[in-house]
Design a protein around this motif. Structure first.
Motif, short mmCIF file in Angstrom:
data_model
loop_
_atom_site.label_atom_id
_atom_site.label_comp_id
_atom_site.label_asym_id
_atom_site.label_seq_id
_atom_site.Cartn_x
_atom_site.Cartn_y
_atom_site.Cartn_z
N ALA A 23 0.84 -1.21 0.00
CA ALA A 23 0.00 0.00 0.00
C ALA A 23 0.87 1.25 0.00
O ALA A 23 1.81 1.37 0.78
CB ALA A 23 -0.90 0.00 1.23
N HIS A 58 -3.74 3.71 1.34
CA HIS A 58 -4.78 3.61 2.39
C HIS A 58 -5.95 4.55 2.10
O HIS A 58 -5.76 5.65 1.61
CB HIS A 58 -4.21 3.82 3.79
CG HIS A 58 -3.51 5.13 4.05
ND1 HIS A 58 -3.10 5.50 5.31
CD2 HIS A 58 -3.16 6.16 3.23
CE1 HIS A 58 -2.54 6.70 5.25
NE2 HIS A 58 -2.54 7.11 4.00
N ILE A 262 10.11 2.61 6.93
CA ILE A 262 10.47 3.05 5.58
C ILE A 262 11.93 3.50 5.64
O ILE A 262 12.26 4.68 5.53
CB ILE A 262 9.51 4.18 5.12
CG1 ILE A 262 8.04 3.78 5.39
CG2 ILE A 262 9.71 4.49 3.64
CD1 ILE A 262 7.01 4.84 5.05
N VAL A 293 7.37 -7.12 3.70
CA VAL A 293 7.69 -5.83 3.10
C VAL A 293 8.93 -5.28 3.80
O VAL A 293 9.29 -5.73 4.87
CB VAL A 293 6.49 -4.85 3.22
CG1 VAL A 293 6.27 -4.39 4.65
CG2 VAL A 293 6.63 -3.64 2.30
N SER A 315 6.72 -7.92 -0.90
CA SER A 315 5.96 -6.69 -1.11
C SER A 315 6.91 -5.50 -1.30
O SER A 315 7.90 -5.37 -0.56
CB SER A 315 5.09 -6.50 0.13
OG SER A 315 4.02 -5.67 -0.11
N CYS A 317 7.27 -1.22 -2.14
CA CYS A 317 6.66 0.11 -2.26
C CYS A 317 7.54 1.01 -3.10
O CYS A 317 7.25 1.28 -4.26
CB CYS A 317 6.40 0.69 -0.87
SG CYS A 317 6.00 2.45 -0.90
N ARG A 318 8.65 1.50 -2.51
CA ARG A 318 9.47 2.49 -3.22
C ARG A 318 10.03 1.98 -4.55
O ARG A 318 10.06 2.74 -5.53
CB ARG A 318 10.58 2.99 -2.28
CG ARG A 318 10.04 3.89 -1.17
CD ARG A 318 11.04 4.09 -0.05
NE ARG A 318 11.28 2.86 0.70
CZ ARG A 318 12.20 2.75 1.66
NH1 ARG A 318 12.96 3.78 1.97
NH2 ARG A 318 12.33 1.60 2.31
N CYS A 346 10.36 10.34 -2.52
CA CYS A 346 9.20 10.08 -3.37
C CYS A 346 7.89 10.62 -2.79
O CYS A 346 6.86 10.59 -3.44
CB CYS A 346 9.08 8.60 -3.69
SG CYS A 346 9.60 7.49 -2.39
N ILE A 355 2.82 11.10 -5.55
CA ILE A 355 4.10 10.40 -5.36
C ILE A 355 4.85 10.34 -6.69
O ILE A 355 4.24 10.19 -7.75
CB ILE A 355 3.92 8.96 -4.83
CG1 ILE A 355 2.86 8.20 -5.64
CG2 ILE A 355 3.63 8.94 -3.35
CD1 ILE A 355 2.94 6.72 -5.52
#
Ligand SMILES: Cc1cc2nc3c(=O)[nH]c(=O)nc-3n(C[C@H](O)[C@H](O)[C@H](O)COP(=O)(O)O)c2cc1C
Length: 366
Positions: A23, A58, A262, A293, A315, A317-318, A346, A355
């Protein structure tokens, strides 16, 4: 033989490979939380790029839980048609998509809510304003808000729902002894602190039916003194099957914002997969598929985690903000490692920006 590109299953949902887009709050919604056209284009690009499952940014289940400007909303039936277009766009591009549902509790921005709420009226340095304690009737109202949001996810045609139980948002706040100081049935000991999550899962399941994929992103350890310990987090992990969930994605809890969940500066294989030890512990506590993740950048590390059985899905994200087609590039042998340098540039800094990878181009090896 690549494990990464073997089909996988989450409940009834069949996925072509083991890569998940974690997400990611895209900040591409209008003031009422309706997705803007550029979000549809982004999801289509991700679907065409070969990721097995997209998890949306989200979405707030109730106006009191809107975390930040330009967050997507799922608090009203009027939002269903706009969301249905997103689901359709992804399916048209050959992809699968689940929606992450959330309430920000005390972590909502003063720009988006007049007052913040939490299980208890605590104060902490990292809070922009101290929250008000929720009375029991408001707790019941928000349990229903999660359930109605999940019903809308299904009605809009998405492939599954993910409950956000990490990163210090409302569910994470209930789980945490740092925030939840209640002496009624919603607090006191882990069983009481877990009651909100259990009630949300029960209510969601009742709305979506027995076969609809229901996932959770769970913060298994807080990053604050006096917060939830890993041992308690593993207690929650053990209980997830009885909550009739279909998969768990592992992350951090309170204080688990940018610095701990993160992480910046992932340069070597040793920096990657930073929650792997938690997944290894979780494996002993649950039979649910584990989605891991946090810092994955190279195919070698992804394959290693899968082949050791530490997780079932990887998983990202970035890396997918940086290169939405990374899955296809890995599958076809064009690229072994993400170009993402994990500088955390980002985020959208201004309204209307959304983003985007803003790292210096010369660092991107394309
Ligand atoms: C711009 C941005 C937005 C994010 N939004 C969400 C979100 O909406 N929900 C969530 O659970 N995590 C969110 N995260 C956290 C990521 O899903 C993920 O857990 C974290 O970035 C670590 O994975 P990575 O190393 O692959 O980036 C966000 C991260 C970033 C960088």
């Amino acid at each position: 033989m690549s494990m990464l590109f073997k089909p996988g299953k989450i409940g009834t949902l069949e996925l072509p490979n083991r890569l998940v887009r974690s997400a990611t709050a895209e900040r591409m919604a209008d003031a009422d939380g309706r997705p803007l056209p550029k979000l549809k284009a982004l999801y289509q690009e991700l679907a065409r790029g070969g990721v097995g499952l997209i998890i949306s940014g989200h979405m707030y289940v109730h106006p009191s839980g809107k975390c930040h400007p330009e967050m997507m909303g799922i608090y009203s039936d009027e939002l269903i048609p706009g969301l249905a277009e997103l689901a359709e766009a992804v399916h048209g591009a050959g992809g699968r998509i689940a929606v992450q549902i959330n309430h920000g509790g005390m972590q909502c921005s003063p720009e988006t809510v007049k007052e913040t709420i939490a299980p208890s009226a605590i104060d902490a340095d990292f809070l922009k304003h101290p929250p008000r304690e929720m009375p029991p009737a408001e707790i019941e109202l928000l349990i229903d808000a999660f359930a109605q949001a999940a019903r809308r996810v299904k009605e809009a045609g998405f492939d599954g729902v993910q409950i956000h139980g990490a990163h210090g948002y409302l569910i994470s706040q209930f789980l945490s002894p740092f925030v939840n100081k209640r002496s009624d049935k919603w607090g006191r000991g882990l069983v009481g602190r877990m009651r909100f999550l259990r009630a949300v899962c029960r209510a969601v399941r009742a709305e979506v039916g027995p076969d609809y994929p229901m996932l959770i992103k769970l913060g298994v350890k807080d990053a604050v003194d006096g917060g939830m310990t890993l041992e308690e987090g593993m207690g929650v992990m053990t209980a997830l099957e009885s909550m009739r969930l279909d998969a768990v994605e592992i992350s951090a809890g309170i204080g688990g914002g940018r610095s701990s969940s993160i992480r910046k500066g992932i340069r070597s294989a040793a920096d990657e997969a930073y929650f792997r030890p938690w997944a290894q512990k979780a494996r002993k506590r649950t039979r649910l598929p584990i989605i891991l993740v946090g810092g994955f950048r190279s195919q070698r590390v992804m394959e290693d985690v899968l082949s050791y059985g530490d997780a079932d899905f990887i998983s990202l994200c970035r890396p997918l903000i940086c290169e939405p087609d990374l899955p296809n590039r890995m599958r076809t042998g064009l690229q072994e490692r993400s170009s993402c340098i994990s500088a955390n540039l980002c985020w959208a800094e201004q309204e209307g920006e959304g983003i985007a990878c803003k790292c210096p181009l010369e660092k991107l090896d394309r």
